[in-house]
Design an enzyme around this catalytic site. Structure first.
Site, PDB file in Angstrom:
ATOM      1  CG  ASP A  83      39.685  40.781  34.244  1.00  0.00           C
ATOM      2  OD1 ASP A  83      39.979  40.959  35.161  1.00  0.00           O
ATOM      3  OD2 ASP A  83      38.785  40.083  33.944  1.00  0.00           O
ATOM      4  CG  HIS A  84      41.047  36.923  35.816  1.00  0.00           C
ATOM      5  ND1 HIS A  84      41.399  36.896  37.336  1.00  0.00           N
ATOM      6  CD2 HIS A  84      40.299  37.888  36.192  1.00  0.00           C
ATOM      7  CE1 HIS A  84      40.616  37.116  37.966  1.00  0.00           C
ATOM      8  NE2 HIS A  84      39.645  37.828  37.301  1.00  0.00           N
ATOM      9  CG  HIS A 232      38.849  40.421  40.542  1.00  0.00           C
ATOM     10  ND1 HIS A 232      39.090  39.927  39.190  1.00  0.00           N
ATOM     11  CD2 HIS A 232      39.770  41.207  40.711  1.00  0.00           C
ATOM     12  CE1 HIS A 232      40.199  40.736  39.476  1.00  0.00           C
ATOM     13  NE2 HIS A 232      40.932  41.221  39.874  1.00  0.00           N
ATOM     14  CB  THR A 278      28.123  39.403  36.957  1.00  0.00           C
ATOM     15  OG1 THR A 278      29.366  38.036  36.827  1.00  0.00           O
ATOM     16  CG2 THR A 278      26.748  38.785  36.810  1.00  0.00           C
TER      17      THR A 278
END
Ligand code: G3H
Ligand code: 13P
Ligand code: ZN
Length: 354
Positions: A83-84, A232, A278
């Protein structure tokens, strides 16, 4: 062992009109929760690790954990995704540790804070894509900067993301530029910016089209109908999870996430990968707080972690069902990465951009 590439999985999702949640993990409990949910509903899985997760857990631990999850759940196709990624090294070391897919996020410079120029983004993403494709791994790029259309700010909450004020031209992906970007970089999936941001504090009210620009997704999909789009910052921040955290001693201010029904609408408009971290964090934290409050003599971590895993499992299961991922795991015959590499080399996986 059923490790699948992102490209193969999203091609299957597009052919069968469903979306796939990509859940972040940092530890064994989160991995087990996701796989339990997937097994219960026969869903293929994307697990992703951020740079923070790799620092927290150690690359070798993560690599062995993925190997273990794939062995425990051999019938569930499992994509392991960076991720990222912020530069070439992050992406290449992920692949070396068994990741089947990487995100090269060139929307920001290598510091993961400064919005990058378009030329920088194209250049670094194209280079990562050609290297990754040599070994059959998939690449997600990002065009547009994640951040709030309400405040013009990035995602300071997670300690990474754009700093300073951004204008709407930066916060919303331009559809024409998206066509050029996919053509030049040859990415397998494209993350777009439409007003979502990482973390719990996305919107100050239930979002409408002013602050969650689903119309941007629609416009990009019209121009790039064959490109797999990625959303995202797609936690829904459910009210009930906010309430559990606050009932048991938390102090989260009222906030709003991306409604599940908007994501489902996005899936109809080409969104194939939906990033969620989250919500999983909140599901677990609610249970940690509840146990701590309700049983003040408890000190066995497993008594906290087991209900936390169960809550995360239930959340993942809900998303697999809502996004239409459920029921597809057993229909996928995994293509080995070496064969994917041959398909990239002979041009059969080149993106269709006309
Ligand atoms: O990219 C955002 C994810 O929620 C990962 O966050 O960098 O705190 O692990 P993290
Ligand atoms: P959330 O913070 O909304 O879960 O987004 C996670 C994400 O986009 C990871 O890349
Ligand atoms: Zn993200």
């Amino acid at each position: 062992m059923a490790l699948i590439t992102l490209r193969q999985l999203l091609d299957h999702a597009a052919e069968n009109s469903y979306g796939v949640p990509a859940f972040n993990i940092n530890n064994m409990e989160q991995g087990l929760a996701i796989m339990e949910a997937a097994k219960a509903v026969d869903a293929p899985v994307i697990i992703q690790a951020s740079r923070g997760a790799r620092n927290y857990a150690n690359d070798i631990m993560l690599a062995k954990m993925i190997e273990a999850l794939a062995a425990i759940y051999p019938d569930i196709p499992l994509c392991m995704h960076q991720d990222h990624g912020n530069n070439e090294a992050t992406c290449m070391t992920a692949i070396r540790h068994g990741f089947t897919s990487v995100m090269m996020d060139g929307s920001l410079e290598g510091d993961a804070k400064t919005p990058a120029s378009y030329e920088y983004n194209v250049d670094i993403t194209e280079r990562v894509a050609s290297m990754a494709h040599w070994v059959g791994a998939s690449v997600e790029g990002e065009l547009g900067v994640l951040g709030s259309l309400e405040t013009g700010e990035g995602e300071a909450e997670d300690g990474h993301g754009a700093v300073g004020k951004l204008d709407h031209s930066q916060l919303l992906t331009d559809p024409d530029q998206a066509v050029d970007f996919v053509k030049k970089t040859q990415v397998d999936a494209l993350a777009i910016a439409c007003g979502t941001s990482h973390g719990a504090y996305k919107f100050s009210r239930k979002p409408d089209g002013e602050i969650l620009a689903m119309s941007v997704i629609e416009a990009i999909h019209k121009k790039l109908p064959d490109t797999h789009l990625v959303m995202h910052g797609s936690s829904s921040v459910p009210q009930e999870l906010q309430d559990i955290i606050n009932e048991f001693g938390g102090a989260m201010p009222q906030t709003f996430g991306v409604p599940v029904e908007e994501i489902v609408r996005g899936i109809k408009m080409g969104v194939r990968k939906v990033n969620i971290d989250t919500d999983c964090r909140m599901a677990m934290t609610g249970q940690f707080r509840r146990i701590a409050e309700q049983n003040k003599t408890e000190f066995d971590p497993r008594k906290f972690l087991k209900p936390a895993m169960d809550a995360m499992r239930d959340l993942c299961r809900d998303r697999f069902e809502a996004f239409g991922t459920a029921g597809h795991a057993s229909k996928i015959k995994v293509i080995p990465m070496d064969d994917m590499a041959k398909r990239y080399a002979d041009g059969s996986l080149a993106p269709k951009t006309n």
